[in-house]
Design a protein around this motif. Structure first.
Motif, mmCIF file in Angstrom:
data_model
loop_
_atom_site.group_PDB
_atom_site.id
_atom_site.type_symbol
_atom_site.label_atom_id
_atom_site.label_comp_id
_atom_site.label_asym_id
_atom_site.label_seq_id
_atom_site.Cartn_x
_atom_site.Cartn_y
_atom_site.Cartn_z
ATOM 1 N N SER A 183 17.088 2.613 -13.654
ATOM 2 C CA SER A 183 15.680 2.795 -13.332
ATOM 3 C C SER A 183 15.098 1.611 -12.575
ATOM 4 O O SER A 183 14.158 1.785 -11.788
ATOM 5 C CB SER A 183 14.869 3.036 -14.605
ATOM 6 N N VAL A 184 15.652 0.427 -12.785
ATOM 7 C CA VAL A 184 15.072 -0.771 -12.166
ATOM 8 C C VAL A 184 15.196 -0.749 -10.645
ATOM 9 O O VAL A 184 14.184 -0.844 -9.933
ATOM 10 C CB VAL A 184 15.667 -2.051 -12.771
ATOM 11 N N PRO A 185 16.410 -0.609 -10.064
ATOM 12 C CA PRO A 185 16.474 -0.554 -8.601
ATOM 13 C C PRO A 185 15.751 0.653 -8.012
ATOM 14 O O PRO A 185 15.188 0.561 -6.913
ATOM 15 C CB PRO A 185 17.980 -0.508 -8.305
ATOM 16 N N LEU A 186 15.732 1.764 -8.722
ATOM 17 C CA LEU A 186 15.027 2.938 -8.211
ATOM 18 C C LEU A 186 13.519 2.690 -8.151
ATOM 19 O O LEU A 186 12.857 3.030 -7.166
ATOM 20 C CB LEU A 186 15.329 4.148 -9.084
ATOM 21 N N LEU A 187 12.968 2.112 -9.194
ATOM 22 C CA LEU A 187 11.529 1.830 -9.214
ATOM 23 C C LEU A 187 11.171 0.711 -8.248
ATOM 24 O O LEU A 187 10.104 0.732 -7.619
ATOM 25 C CB LEU A 187 11.085 1.485 -10.633
ATOM 26 N N GLN A 188 12.054 -0.289 -8.125
ATOM 27 C CA GLN A 188 11.812 -1.351 -7.140
ATOM 28 C C GLN A 188 11.767 -0.771 -5.737
ATOM 29 O O GLN A 188 10.895 -1.126 -4.931
ATOM 30 C CB GLN A 188 12.903 -2.410 -7.238
ATOM 31 N N ASN A 189 12.706 0.106 -5.439
ATOM 32 C CA ASN A 189 12.738 0.729 -4.125
ATOM 33 C C ASN A 189 11.491 1.582 -3.897
ATOM 34 O O ASN A 189 10.907 1.578 -2.806
ATOM 35 C CB ASN A 189 13.988 1.591 -3.988
ATOM 36 N N LEU A 190 11.076 2.314 -4.950
ATOM 37 C CA LEU A 190 9.868 3.135 -4.830
ATOM 38 C C LEU A 190 8.660 2.265 -4.527
ATOM 39 O O LEU A 190 7.843 2.606 -3.663
ATOM 40 C CB LEU A 190 9.651 3.920 -6.123
ATOM 41 N N GLN A 191 8.525 1.140 -5.198
ATOM 42 C CA GLN A 191 7.397 0.250 -4.957
ATOM 43 C C GLN A 191 7.400 -0.255 -3.517
ATOM 44 O O GLN A 191 6.351 -0.304 -2.855
ATOM 45 C CB GLN A 191 7.442 -0.932 -5.930
ATOM 46 N N GLN A 192 8.574 -0.619 -3.012
ATOM 47 C CA GLN A 192 8.669 -1.088 -1.626
ATOM 48 C C GLN A 192 8.267 0.004 -0.644
ATOM 49 O O GLN A 192 7.566 -0.254 0.351
ATOM 50 C CB GLN A 192 10.094 -1.562 -1.339
ATOM 51 N N GLU A 193 8.686 1.230 -0.923
ATOM 52 C CA GLU A 193 8.356 2.334 -0.029
ATOM 53 C C GLU A 193 6.876 2.695 -0.109
ATOM 54 O O GLU A 193 6.264 3.065 0.906
ATOM 55 C CB GLU A 193 9.244 3.537 -0.356
ATOM 56 N N ILE A 194 6.286 2.597 -1.292
ATOM 57 C CA ILE A 194 4.839 2.809 -1.416
ATOM 58 C C ILE A 194 4.090 1.758 -0.598
ATOM 59 O O ILE A 194 3.136 2.081 0.125
ATOM 60 C CB ILE A 194 4.414 2.757 -2.895
ATOM 61 N N ASP A 195 4.505 0.509 -0.714
ATOM 62 C CA ASP A 195 3.851 -0.563 0.040
ATOM 63 C C ASP A 195 3.968 -0.332 1.547
ATOM 64 O O ASP A 195 3.008 -0.553 2.299
ATOM 65 C CB ASP A 195 4.458 -1.918 -0.337
ATOM 66 N N ALA A 196 5.158 0.116 1.994
ATOM 67 C CA ALA A 196 5.349 0.378 3.420
ATOM 68 C C ALA A 196 4.463 1.532 3.886
ATOM 69 O O ALA A 196 3.880 1.485 4.984
ATOM 70 C CB ALA A 196 6.819 0.693 3.698
ATOM 71 N N ALA A 197 4.343 2.576 3.059
ATOM 72 C CA ALA A 197 3.494 3.707 3.413
ATOM 73 C C ALA A 197 2.023 3.297 3.450
ATOM 74 O O ALA A 197 1.268 3.720 4.337
ATOM 75 C CB ALA A 197 3.714 4.844 2.409
ATOM 76 N N LYS A 198 1.598 2.480 2.503
ATOM 77 C CA LYS A 198 0.218 1.982 2.499
ATOM 78 C C LYS A 198 -0.075 1.168 3.748
ATOM 79 O O LYS A 198 -1.173 1.256 4.317
ATOM 80 C CB LYS A 198 -0.024 1.139 1.242
ATOM 81 N N ALA A 199 0.892 0.361 4.174
ATOM 82 C CA ALA A 199 0.704 -0.459 5.368
ATOM 83 C C ALA A 199 0.492 0.399 6.614
ATOM 84 O O ALA A 199 -0.139 -0.038 7.582
ATOM 85 C CB ALA A 199 1.904 -1.383 5.556
ATOM 86 N N LYS A 200 1.020 1.629 6.579
ATOM 87 C CA LYS A 200 0.841 2.562 7.688
ATOM 88 C C LYS A 200 -0.370 3.468 7.477
ATOM 89 O O LYS A 200 -0.524 4.476 8.170
ATOM 90 C CB LYS A 200 2.104 3.415 7.839
ATOM 91 N N LYS A 201 -1.212 3.123 6.500
ATOM 92 C CA LYS A 201 -2.437 3.862 6.200
ATOM 93 C C LYS A 201 -2.164 5.278 5.695
ATOM 94 O O LYS A 201 -2.994 6.184 5.851
ATOM 95 C CB LYS A 201 -3.363 3.927 7.428
ATOM 96 N N MET A 202 -1.017 5.468 5.096
ATOM 97 C CA MET A 202 -0.711 6.759 4.491
ATOM 98 C C MET A 202 -1.308 6.812 3.087
ATOM 99 O O MET A 202 -1.672 5.777 2.522
ATOM 100 C CB MET A 202 0.805 6.961 4.462
ATOM 101 N N LYS A 203 -1.392 7.999 2.533
ATOM 102 C CA LYS A 203 -2.143 8.189 1.293
ATOM 103 C C LYS A 203 -1.283 7.888 0.063
ATOM 104 O O LYS A 203 -0.932 8.767 -0.726
ATOM 105 C CB LYS A 203 -2.724 9.595 1.247
ATOM 106 N N PHE A 204 -0.951 6.607 -0.093
ATOM 107 C CA PHE A 204 -0.184 6.146 -1.245
ATOM 108 C C PHE A 204 -0.857 4.940 -1.907
ATOM 109 O O PHE A 204 -0.206 4.196 -2.632
ATOM 110 C CB PHE A 204 1.249 5.799 -0.832
#
Length: 297
Positions: A183-204
């Motif tokens: 669960s740790v690498p999966l959740l870490q990866n999810l957090q990184q992808e959420i941050d990347a989506a937010k940086a692109k002004k996506m709804k995350f």
């Protein structure tokens, strides 16, 4: 999707008689197990996380159905939503190091392999008009009306009605044999992808995260208190960290011809669900806490 999109996870030692194996007797978690899980020996299996693609739809839907049981929620449509936003979230698959991975053809990465888990997040606010999301919102509020205090009911309604601070539905489902370390690498990866989506002004950009977790309760007996056993070990820690929560039995919703309860020795084990409300900004710290929890620190 290029091969670089693959997120190879640490080797996992899977013990079919380990501390999660007791849950395998119930029907709501009656999931297929890798052939390597046979017998009493501990088997090392390589898993990888990768972005979900179309052939994963059925496997994702089946994992969701084990979470929601007989709830009126279109798990097939929800799986399609997860795949449509494949820039956020991962499925767990077994590595196949013997076959080359195409750099250009996404479909070459997926044949008819089993989806062993899904970690993703769906926006309950922005996607509220999607059928499965509307059904999920109704399901959670209805369950709260029956099982939660008036204060919790009001807080949940206010969170879901707030158009300014979006609510994410965190999905963290996997086969019961797969240890919590994954669960740790999966959740870490999810957090990184959420941050990347937010940086692109996506709804995350979430204010809160909802997480529905599975556990079994060994009912109190002969002066002994009730004891809860979580299907995913990390959910015990997350339950302690939740700012709002409520729980309910799903014994009557299992597919078993029996009551849904089962026995561990002479103790009755009853299947439950618990809704957790977590602060989205606390997710990075929660991931660190999960790592420490798993390591026994």
């Amino acid at each position: 999707m290029s091969a670089s999109k693959q997120k190879k996870l640490n080797d996992m030692e899977v013990d079919p008689n380990g501390n999660e194996s007791s849950s395998s007797d119930d029907d709501d978690d009656d999931e297929p197990h890798p052939e390597a899980y046979r017998g009493n020996e501990e088997v090392e299996i390589d898993f990888e996380g990768r972005a979900p693609v179309d052939p994963d739809a059925q496997g994702i839907s089946q994992l969701l159905q084990r979470l929601f049981l007989r709830a009126h929620i279109n798990c097939n449509q929800m799986a399609d939503l997860i795949i449509a936003q494949n820039y956020v979230g991962s499925v767990i698959c077994q590595c196949d190091d013997d076959e080359p991975v195409s750099e250009t053809d996404d479909d070459n990465m997926v044949e008819d392999g089993t989806v062993f888990g899904i970690t993703s997040v769906l926006n309950l606010t922005a996607k509220k008009d999607q059928p499965s999301i509307a059904q999920l919102r109704t399901y959670l509020l209805d369950r709260a009306k029956t099982h939660a205090s008036e204060s919790v009911q009001q807080q949940l309604k206010e969170l879901l009605d707030n158009e300014q601070r979006h609510v994410g539905f965190l999905i963290n489902e996997r086969f019961i044999n797969i240890p919590a370390q994954i669960s740790v690498p999966l959740l870490q990866n999810l957090q990184q992808e959420i941050d990347a989506a937010k940086a692109k002004k996506m709804k995350f950009d979430f204010g809160s995260l909802f997480l529905l977790v599975k556990f079994y309760r060994k009912e109190a007996k002969k002066g002994k208190p009730a004891e809860d056993n979580y299907t995913n070990a990390e959910d015990e820690l997350l339950s302690d960290r939740a700012k709002i929560s409520f729980e309910y039995s799903v014994a009557s919703e299992t597919d078993s011809g029996m009551s849904g309860d089962w026995l561990e020795g002479d103790a009755v084990m009853t299947p439950y669900r618990k809704l957790l409300v977590l602060e989205a900004k606390q997710l990075p710290q929660l991931i660190n806490d999960i790592q420490s929890f798993i390591n026994g620190e």
